[in-house]
Design an enzyme around this catalytic site. Structure first.
Site, short mmCIF file in Angstrom:
data_model
loop_
_atom_site.label_atom_id
_atom_site.label_comp_id
_atom_site.label_asym_id
_atom_site.label_seq_id
_atom_site.Cartn_x
_atom_site.Cartn_y
_atom_site.Cartn_z
NE ARG A 58 -2.56 -1.61 3.17
CZ ARG A 58 -2.43 -2.86 3.74
NH1 ARG A 58 -2.70 -3.78 2.93
NH2 ARG A 58 -1.80 -2.98 4.72
CD GLU A 95 -1.33 -4.16 14.41
OE1 GLU A 95 -1.06 -3.65 13.61
OE2 GLU A 95 -2.22 -4.18 15.43
P1 AMP Z 1 4.38 -2.28 11.75
O1 AMP Z 1 5.58 -2.73 11.05
O2 AMP Z 1 3.66 -2.91 12.72
O3 AMP Z 1 4.52 -0.85 11.68
O4 AMP Z 1 2.97 -2.56 10.46
C1 AMP Z 1 3.10 -1.41 9.41
C2 AMP Z 1 2.70 -2.31 8.02
O5 AMP Z 1 1.69 -3.19 8.40
C3 AMP Z 1 2.35 -1.14 6.98
O6 AMP Z 1 3.05 -1.51 5.88
C4 AMP Z 1 0.67 -1.41 7.13
O7 AMP Z 1 0.22 -1.34 5.83
C5 AMP Z 1 0.54 -2.87 7.65
N1 AMP Z 1 -0.20 -2.57 8.93
C6 AMP Z 1 -0.06 -2.97 10.18
N2 AMP Z 1 -0.92 -3.08 10.92
C7 AMP Z 1 -2.07 -2.42 10.22
C8 AMP Z 1 -3.57 -2.05 10.53
N3 AMP Z 1 -4.11 -2.26 11.89
N4 AMP Z 1 -4.40 -1.69 9.64
C9 AMP Z 1 -3.71 -1.63 8.37
N5 AMP Z 1 -2.41 -1.97 8.14
C10 AMP Z 1 -1.48 -2.39 9.03
#
Ligand code: AMP
Length: 174
Positions: A58, A95
């Site tokens: 995205r 996550e």
């Molecule tokens: P993080 O590495 O945990 O900061 O996760 C960020 C990445 O995972 C980004 O590329 C987001 O597109 C996706 N992502 C993580 N959590 C979510 C969420 N709750 N909703 C949408 N996209 C998420």
């Protein structure tokens, strides 16, 4: 950015796994005016850099548009196995699950400043991986811009702890 952009983020409970509250940006992308406004706001941070990097998938949507708006080149940071030729890899925890990101080695001139763009900042693991990849490609990770942040997951403080000089912006504040 006014409230209507935030209203276009759909909250999907328990996707893609139980316990995850997914922020679905597709209604925002479908609104031509708001989508353009978001890209123009992200492009504000592009003035200080030489290239725009997007994180698959995205992040590509916004980063490619910002690259065109600001007249800069685009650098893809991709999931593992997608980029041909010499790559640099970084594996990390998400996550939900784990992932490996890659960037091309030796494609962009050394020392160029890069703005990294993604849709959501959650735990910060993805963004940290992107910063690491840009640095290991001999580029300068100078700024990060996200559409949204999930503040309770602490991504911003994690990023700043590791890289205190990073410029971090979120376009839609909740
Ligand atoms: P993080 O590495 O945990 O900061 O996760 C960020 C990445 O995972 C980004 O590329 C987001 O597109 C996706 N992502 C993580 N959590 C979510 C969420 N709750 N909703 C949408 N996209 C998420």
């Amino acid at each position: 950015m006014n409230k209507s952009a935030l209203d276009l983020i759909r909250i999907i409970p328990d996707f893609p796994k139980p316990g995850i509250t997914f922020k679905d940006i597709t209604p925002l992308l479908a609104d031509a005016e708001i989508f353009a406004k978001c890209c123009n706001e992200i492009a504000e941070a592009a003035k200080e850099v030489d290239y725009i990097a997007g994180i698959e998938a995205r992040g590509f949507i916004f980063a490619a548009a910002v690259a065109v708006i600001s007249g800069k080149g685009f650098i893809p940071i991709r999931k593992s196995g997608k980029l041909p030729g010499d790559v640099i890899s970084h594996s990390y925890d998400l996550e939900y699950g784990s992932a490996t990101l890659e960037i091309h080695a030796g494609l962009i001139p050394t020392g160029m400043r890069v703005l990294i763009v993604d849709d959501v900042l959650a735990t910060g693991g993805t963004a940290l991986a992107a910063v690491d990849l840009i640095a290991r490609a001999d580029l300068v990770p100078s700024a990060l811009t996200f559409l949204l942040e999930i503040p309770q997951l602490g991504g911003k403080s994690r990023l700043l702890k590791a890289h205190p000089a990073l410029q971090i912006r979120t376009i839609l504040a909740e």
